[in-house]
Enzyme design. Structure first.
Site, PDB file in Angstrom:
ATOM      1  N   GLU A  82      -3.469  15.453 -17.393  1.00 40.29           N
ATOM      2  CA  GLU A  82      -2.137  14.884 -17.144  1.00 40.29           C
ATOM      3  C   GLU A  82      -1.770  13.525 -17.757  1.00 40.29           C
ATOM      4  OE1 GLU A  82      -3.333  14.101 -12.655  1.00 40.29           O
ATOM      5  OE2 GLU A  82      -1.346  13.218 -13.059  1.00 40.29           O
ATOM      6  N   CYS A 114      -3.901  16.796 -11.303  1.00 41.72           N
ATOM      7  CA  CYS A 114      -5.337  16.910 -11.169  1.00 41.72           C
ATOM      8  C   CYS A 114      -5.710  18.457 -11.186  1.00 41.72           C
ATOM      9  CB  CYS A 114      -5.765  16.090 -10.200  1.00 41.72           C
ATOM     10  SG  CYS A 114      -5.202  14.229 -10.042  1.00 41.72           S
ATOM     11  N   HIS A 237     -11.611  18.008  -4.716  1.00 42.81           N
ATOM     12  CA  HIS A 237     -11.096  16.982  -5.870  1.00 42.81           C
ATOM     13  C   HIS A 237     -11.270  15.439  -5.407  1.00 42.81           C
ATOM     14  CE1 HIS A 237      -8.306  14.511  -8.305  1.00 42.81           C
ATOM     15  NE2 HIS A 237      -7.558  14.559  -7.260  1.00 42.81           N
TER      16      HIS A 237
HETATM   17  N1  COA Z   1     -12.760  -2.588   5.959  1.00 43.41           N
HETATM   18  C1  COA Z   1     -12.961  -1.293   5.787  1.00 43.41           C
HETATM   19  N2  COA Z   1     -11.974  -0.339   5.671  1.00 43.41           N
HETATM   20  C2  COA Z   1     -10.751  -0.900   5.419  1.00 43.41           C
HETATM   21  C3  COA Z   1     -10.572  -2.234   5.418  1.00 43.41           C
HETATM   22  C4  COA Z   1     -11.508  -3.020   5.644  1.00 43.41           C
HETATM   23  N3  COA Z   1     -11.576  -4.466   5.521  1.00 43.41           N
HETATM   24  N4  COA Z   1      -9.207  -2.369   5.253  1.00 43.41           N
HETATM   25  C5  COA Z   1      -8.506  -0.990   5.183  1.00 43.41           C
HETATM   26  N5  COA Z   1      -9.695  -0.186   5.448  1.00 43.41           N
HETATM   27  C6  COA Z   1      -9.453   1.292   5.083  1.00 43.41           C
HETATM   28  C7  COA Z   1      -8.310   1.977   5.880  1.00 43.41           C
HETATM   29  O1  COA Z   1      -8.598   1.904   7.302  1.00 43.41           O
HETATM   30  C8  COA Z   1      -8.268   3.012   5.489  1.00 43.41           C
HETATM   31  O2  COA Z   1      -8.924   4.065   5.782  1.00 43.41           O
HETATM   32  P1  COA Z   1      -8.445   5.409   6.126  1.00 43.41           P
HETATM   33  O3  COA Z   1      -7.592   6.061   5.430  1.00 43.41           O
HETATM   34  O4  COA Z   1      -9.773   6.205   6.678  1.00 43.41           O
HETATM   35  O5  COA Z   1      -7.508   4.972   7.483  1.00 43.41           O
HETATM   36  C9  COA Z   1      -8.533   2.839   3.735  1.00 43.41           C
HETATM   37  O6  COA Z   1      -9.230   1.613   4.086  1.00 43.41           O
HETATM   38  C10 COA Z   1      -7.232   2.707   2.566  1.00 43.41           C
HETATM   39  O7  COA Z   1      -6.638   1.600   3.584  1.00 43.41           O
HETATM   40  P2  COA Z   1      -4.803   1.700   3.348  1.00 43.41           P
HETATM   41  O8  COA Z   1      -4.295   0.580   4.151  1.00 43.41           O
HETATM   42  O9  COA Z   1      -4.618   2.894   3.751  1.00 43.41           O
HETATM   43  O10 COA Z   1      -4.809   1.563   1.881  1.00 43.41           O
HETATM   44  P3  COA Z   1      -3.535   1.286   1.062  1.00 43.41           P
HETATM   45  O11 COA Z   1      -2.363   1.762   1.590  1.00 43.41           O
HETATM   46  O12 COA Z   1      -3.428   0.241   0.281  1.00 43.41           O
HETATM   47  O13 COA Z   1      -3.569   2.631  -0.058  1.00 43.41           O
HETATM   48  C11 COA Z   1      -3.894   4.789  -0.947  1.00 43.41           C
HETATM   49  C12 COA Z   1      -4.186   3.857  -0.006  1.00 43.41           C
HETATM   50  C13 COA Z   1      -4.948   5.924  -1.079  1.00 43.41           C
HETATM   51  C14 COA Z   1      -2.682   5.211  -0.277  1.00 43.41           C
HETATM   52  C15 COA Z   1      -3.647   4.178  -2.295  1.00 43.41           C
HETATM   53  O14 COA Z   1      -4.967   3.853  -2.866  1.00 43.41           O
HETATM   54  C16 COA Z   1      -3.175   5.046  -3.262  1.00 43.41           C
HETATM   55  O15 COA Z   1      -1.847   5.071  -3.501  1.00 43.41           O
HETATM   56  N6  COA Z   1      -3.910   5.876  -4.042  1.00 43.41           N
HETATM   57  C17 COA Z   1      -3.411   6.861  -5.201  1.00 43.41           C
HETATM   58  C18 COA Z   1      -2.952   8.138  -4.636  1.00 43.41           C
HETATM   59  C19 COA Z   1      -4.026   9.018  -4.290  1.00 43.41           C
HETATM   60  O16 COA Z   1      -5.184   8.927  -4.806  1.00 43.41           O
HETATM   61  N7  COA Z   1      -3.836  10.010  -3.560  1.00 43.41           N
HETATM   62  C20 COA Z   1      -4.716  11.064  -3.067  1.00 43.41           C
HETATM   63  C21 COA Z   1      -4.320  12.481  -3.127  1.00 43.41           C
HETATM   64  S1  COA Z   1      -4.085  13.100  -4.599  1.00 43.41           S
END
Ligand code: COA
Length: 391
Positions: A82, A114, A237
């Protein structure tokens, strides 16, 4: 008509020359590193040098594979990505030339976020069904590059998996069990004028989980004899490895059962260190799974493939007796990960900024000790060179 089993007879992998530690990124951002290690399930991610791209990664993985099969019968090269380097020409054509494959090969690039490597694999099965004496080279190669200072940034990564598909495979025979799911969701997309994707991260988690359940249900409708208990390991994935845990838990809730975490645990060791490799990610999970357990012969693997946008597929394969003597990629998998040079956050950010989407003339510095290098652009044509011999 003779019945053949069809599937993966061999595979090989490659990643980049650089790595960024998520401890260093967390420190730079003032974020608790536990968010990355526990919250996302990631430790570090591969970063490409200026002279690496999806073609050089693919050529490195595929050349290692092809070198083991001097008598190969490859007539098809399906390149799944991609993060393509041209809107028209398949990245596979560059790889075809770099590998010195014969002219009578069908070469094409496939795209659906993906998911596309899975489509490539299934097309390969279709081709071998008709021409069982031939082989198909399927390559999944991607560089996950998110904008700096965004939530997706810690989930970047890069890598390529090359797979040789044939009749009577040595590693995994793919079964006719398969289920599909498509839903128009704007969770992640990359318009042609942008080098980084637009991401609605939390929507993408939900879309992934819906698609997991949808594809699984469809597969079970199509294969009424198959039960959940018939599946010995699940491969999901893994844009970040915590996502596999979420998907596994969601599937259990969807089916009203508790699924043991041990069914996915062995598949995550590589992607934790590699980061997201988009369409290659599921197949790095397979590489890890085959490596991390010596007792998989005749066991059934359930594969969940998801590509944002979105398309998903659930399918199964059976690990072949004697597969452990065909895991040659093991020789360098961990060594490649360990050999990556650690970047400082400043060096990483500089590399990120220096990425070029345009096709004006430029040359790239000899940056990493790669088997194949992207040398730059001349007259709008991407230039590739053979560097060090593949190891
Ligand atoms: N210690 C331990 N865990 C912690 C933490 C800490 N200090 N702070 C946050 N976390 C955990 C959160 O609880 C969360 O876990 P959960 O989802 O099991 O509840 C995780 O870390 C991520 O935290 P979050 O606040 O949701 O992160 P974010 O909003 O900054 O971004 C994504 C997370 C995945 C949305 C982001 O990385 C992203 O956009 N990724 C790309 C898209 C992607 O990969 N999508 C997947 C489908 S293809």
């Amino acid at each position: 008509m003779t019945q053949y089993s069809i599937g993966l007879t061999d595979l090989d992998v490659a990643t980049t020359g650089y790595v960024l530690s998520l401890d260093d990124l967390a420190d730079y951002q003032g974020t608790d590193p536990a968010k990355y290690h526990l919250g996302l399930g990631q430790d570090c991610f591969s970063v490409p040098g200026a002279d690496e791209d999806i073609v050089t990664l693919a050529a490195t993985a595929a050349s290692r594979l092809v070198a083991r099969h001097p008598e190969h019968k490859i007539t098809q090269l399906y390149f799944a990505t991609e993060t393509g380097v041209d809107q028209s020409k398949s990245a596979g054509v560059f790889v075809h030339q770099l590998l010195g494959l014969a002219p009578n090969v069908r070469t094409v690039e496939l795209k659906q976020a993906c998911y596309s490597a899975t489509a490539a694999l299934q097309l390969a099965v279709g081709h071998i069904t008709r021409f069982p004496q031939e082989q198909v080279l399927v390559i999944a190669s991607d560089i996950a590059r998110y904008a700096l200072d965004t939530p997706g940034e810690p989930t970047q990564g890069a890598g390529a998996v090359a797979m040789l598909v044939s009749a009577e495979p040595h590693l995994v025979a793919l079964e006719p069990v398969t289920g599909f799911y498509t839903a128009d969701v704007n969770d992640f997309w990359r318009p042609t004028d942008s080098s980084t994707p637009y991401v609605n991260g939390h929507l993408s988690l939900d879309a992934y989980l819906d698609a997991t359940a949808g594809a699984y249900d469809d597969a079970m409708r199509r294969a009424p004899g198959l039960d959940l208990e018939d599946i010995d390991r699940f491969l999901h994935h893994q844009p970040f490895t915590k996502m596999a845990r979420k998907a596994h838990r969601h599937l259990g809730q969807h089916l009203g059962v508790e699924l043991d975490d041990a069914l996915i645990e062995e598949s995550m060791s590589v992607n934790r260190q590699l980061g997201n490799s988009y369409t290659a990610s599921l197949y790095f999970a397979l590489a890890a799974q085959l490596t991390n357990n010596a007792e998989l012969a005749r066991k059934r693997l359930g594969f969940f493939s998801y590509g944002s946008g979105s398309v998903a597929e659930f399918f199964t394969g059976v690990v072949q007796p004697g597969y452990t003597v065909h895991l040659d990629y093991l020789e360098h998998l961990q060594a490649d990960l360990n050999a990556r040079k650690t970047l400082s956050v400043e060096q990483y950010r500089q590399l990120h900024h220096s990425y070029r989407l345009d096709s004006d003339n430029y040359t790239t510095p000899t940056d990493t000790a790669t088997s194949f290098r992207f040398a730059g652009v001349t007259d709008h044509v991407r230039q590739y060179e053979t560097g060090l011999l593949p190891s």
